[in-house]
Write a protein that holds these residues in place. Structure first.
Motif, PDB file in Angstrom:
ATOM      1  N   ALA A  24       0.850  -1.189   0.000  1.00  0.00           N
ATOM      2  CA  ALA A  24       0.000   0.000   0.000  1.00  0.00           C
ATOM      3  C   ALA A  24       0.885   1.237   0.000  1.00  0.00           C
ATOM      4  CB  ALA A  24      -0.908  -0.007   1.221  1.00  0.00           C
ATOM      5  N   SER A  25       0.462   2.251  -0.747  1.00  0.00           N
ATOM      6  CA  SER A  25       1.236   3.490  -0.809  1.00  0.00           C
ATOM      7  C   SER A  25       0.288   4.670  -0.965  1.00  0.00           C
ATOM      8  CB  SER A  25       2.236   3.445  -1.967  1.00  0.00           C
ATOM      9  OG  SER A  25       1.548   3.303  -3.197  1.00  0.00           O
ATOM     10  N   GLY A  26       0.807   5.864  -0.748  1.00  0.00           N
ATOM     11  CA  GLY A  26      -0.005   7.063  -0.889  1.00  0.00           C
ATOM     12  C   GLY A  26      -0.243   7.735   0.447  1.00  0.00           C
ATOM     13  N   SER A  27      -1.391   8.384   0.555  1.00  0.00           N
ATOM     14  CA  SER A  27      -1.718   9.160   1.759  1.00  0.00           C
ATOM     15  C   SER A  27      -2.308   8.246   2.834  1.00  0.00           C
ATOM     16  CB  SER A  27      -2.709  10.269   1.407  1.00  0.00           C
ATOM     17  OG  SER A  27      -2.179  11.124   0.424  1.00  0.00           O
ATOM     18  N   ILE A  28      -1.420   7.614   3.588  1.00  0.00           N
ATOM     19  CA  ILE A  28      -1.843   6.672   4.624  1.00  0.00           C
ATOM     20  C   ILE A  28      -1.512   7.240   5.986  1.00  0.00           C
ATOM     21  CG2 ILE A  28      -1.568   4.349   5.553  1.00  0.00           C
ATOM     22  CD1 ILE A  28      -0.694   3.459   2.746  1.00  0.00           C
ATOM     23  N   PHE A  29      -2.527   7.403   6.821  1.00  0.00           N
ATOM     24  CA  PHE A  29      -2.292   7.850   8.190  1.00  0.00           C
ATOM     25  C   PHE A  29      -2.040   6.645   9.093  1.00  0.00           C
ATOM     26  CE2 PHE A  29      -2.261  10.419  11.836  1.00  0.00           C
ATOM     27  CZ  PHE A  29      -3.061   9.870  12.806  1.00  0.00           C
ATOM     28  N   SER A  30      -2.921   5.652   8.956  1.00  0.00           N
ATOM     29  CA  SER A  30      -2.781   4.448   9.768  1.00  0.00           C
ATOM     30  C   SER A  30      -3.482   3.282   9.073  1.00  0.00           C
ATOM     31  CB  SER A  30      -3.406   4.656  11.152  1.00  0.00           C
ATOM     32  OG  SER A  30      -3.326   3.476  11.935  1.00  0.00           O
ATOM     33  N   ILE A  31      -2.885   2.111   9.163  1.00  0.00           N
ATOM     34  CA  ILE A  31      -3.488   0.900   8.595  1.00  0.00           C
ATOM     35  C   ILE A  31      -3.961  -0.009   9.722  1.00  0.00           C
ATOM     36  CG2 ILE A  31      -3.105  -1.177   7.227  1.00  0.00           C
ATOM     37  CD1 ILE A  31      -1.070   0.343   5.591  1.00  0.00           C
ATOM     38  N   ASN A  32      -5.195  -0.420   9.655  1.00  0.00           N
ATOM     39  CA  ASN A  32      -5.710  -1.425  10.590  1.00  0.00           C
ATOM     40  C   ASN A  32      -5.482  -2.813  10.005  1.00  0.00           C
ATOM     41  OD1 ASN A  32      -6.432   0.273  12.642  1.00  0.00           O
ATOM     42  ND2 ASN A  32      -8.563   0.419  12.044  1.00  0.00           N
ATOM     43  N   ALA A  33      -6.532  -3.438   9.574  1.00  0.00           N
ATOM     44  CA  ALA A  33      -6.407  -4.795   9.050  1.00  0.00           C
ATOM     45  C   ALA A  33      -5.953  -4.790   7.595  1.00  0.00           C
ATOM     46  CB  ALA A  33      -7.739  -5.532   9.160  1.00  0.00           C
ATOM     47  N   MET A  34      -5.292  -5.871   7.232  1.00  0.00           N
ATOM     48  CA  MET A  34      -4.922  -6.123   5.835  1.00  0.00           C
ATOM     49  C   MET A  34      -5.344  -7.552   5.540  1.00  0.00           C
ATOM     50  SD  MET A  34      -1.119  -4.410   5.812  1.00  0.00           S
ATOM     51  CE  MET A  34      -1.056  -4.013   4.064  1.00  0.00           C
ATOM     52  N   GLY A  35      -5.796  -7.776   4.322  1.00  0.00           N
ATOM     53  CA  GLY A  35      -6.309  -9.115   4.053  1.00  0.00           C
ATOM     54  C   GLY A  35      -6.214  -9.523   2.606  1.00  0.00           C
ATOM     55  N   TRP A  36      -6.502 -10.791   2.410  1.00  0.00           N
ATOM     56  CA  TRP A  36      -6.552 -11.372   1.077  1.00  0.00           C
ATOM     57  C   TRP A  36      -7.917 -12.027   0.877  1.00  0.00           C
ATOM     58  CZ3 TRP A  36      -2.866 -10.663  -2.554  1.00  0.00           C
ATOM     59  CH2 TRP A  36      -1.610 -10.239  -2.134  1.00  0.00           C
ATOM     60  N   TYR A  37      -8.482 -11.797  -0.296  1.00  0.00           N
ATOM     61  CA  TYR A  37      -9.732 -12.415  -0.704  1.00  0.00           C
ATOM     62  C   TYR A  37      -9.493 -13.069  -2.058  1.00  0.00           C
ATOM     63  CZ  TYR A  37     -11.995  -9.582   2.902  1.00  0.00           C
ATOM     64  OH  TYR A  37     -12.361  -9.020   4.101  1.00  0.00           O
ATOM     65  N   ARG A  38     -10.399 -13.945  -2.439  1.00  0.00           N
ATOM     66  CA  ARG A  38     -10.281 -14.551  -3.764  1.00  0.00           C
ATOM     67  C   ARG A  38     -11.663 -14.729  -4.374  1.00  0.00           C
ATOM     68  NH1 ARG A  38      -8.229 -20.650  -2.003  1.00  0.00           N
ATOM     69  NH2 ARG A  38     -10.229 -21.397  -1.140  1.00  0.00           N
ATOM     70  N   GLN A  39     -11.661 -14.766  -5.693  1.00  0.00           N
ATOM     71  CA  GLN A  39     -12.910 -14.969  -6.421  1.00  0.00           C
ATOM     72  C   GLN A  39     -12.644 -15.887  -7.597  1.00  0.00           C
ATOM     73  OE1 GLN A  39     -14.942 -11.389  -7.654  1.00  0.00           O
ATOM     74  NE2 GLN A  39     -16.879 -12.459  -7.781  1.00  0.00           N
ATOM     75  N   ALA A  40     -13.301 -17.035  -7.567  1.00  0.00           N
ATOM     76  CA  ALA A  40     -13.210 -17.991  -8.661  1.00  0.00           C
ATOM     77  C   ALA A  40     -14.349 -17.723  -9.642  1.00  0.00           C
ATOM     78  CB  ALA A  40     -13.298 -19.412  -8.113  1.00  0.00           C
ATOM     79  N   PRO A  41     -14.211 -18.143 -10.889  1.00  0.00           N
ATOM     80  CA  PRO A  41     -15.261 -17.913 -11.879  1.00  0.00           C
ATOM     81  C   PRO A  41     -16.600 -18.466 -11.412  1.00  0.00           C
ATOM     82  CG  PRO A  41     -13.272 -18.689 -12.956  1.00  0.00           C
ATOM     83  CD  PRO A  41     -13.030 -18.812 -11.484  1.00  0.00           C
TER      84      PRO A  41
END
Length: 120
Positions: A24-41
């Motif tokens: 993640a980049s840009g105007s970030i003050f604070s990050i809480n959670a980070m995650g991964w999701y997926r989508q199959a066809p």
């Protein structure tokens, strides 16, 4: 504005491993959670792994014991180590970054997605 960029997808044989990265980049003050999701066809997007800013990780049963999420707060980066991959893990994987602004408002940002294909 916040930018989220994933990398590390590709083609792997069943039983193999892949490591996804998301920065993640840009105007970030604070990050809480980070995650991964997926989508199959033909399927809905589903949670794969989530990690809080206290490094508490959550996984669904479908990937527990095979996938490991981690984060580097100094680099605003989250990783997903995927082992013992199965054909049913084939999907587009999306990174999500949940931020908090200086004023206390929460936002969720998504990456463009990276394709993971598990096939022999």
């Amino acid at each position: 504005q916040v930018q989220v960029a994933e990398s590390g997808g590709g083609l792997v044989q069943p039983g193999g491993s892949l490591r996804l990265s998301c920065a993640a980049s840009g105007s970030i003050f604070s990050i809480n959670a980070m995650g991964w999701y997926r989508q199959a066809p033909g399927k809905e997007r589903e949670l794969v792994a989530l990690i809080t800013n206290s490094a508490i990780a959550t996984y669904p049963d479908s990937v527990k014991g095979r996938f490991t999420i981690s984060r580097d707060n100094a680099k605003s980066t989250v990783y997903l180590q995927m082992n013992s991959l199965k054909p049913e893990d084939t999907a587009v994987y999306y990174c999500s970054v949940h931020t908090v602004s200086r004023a206390g408002f929460g936002y969720a940002y998504w990456g463009q997605g990276t394709q993971v294909t598990v096939s022999s």
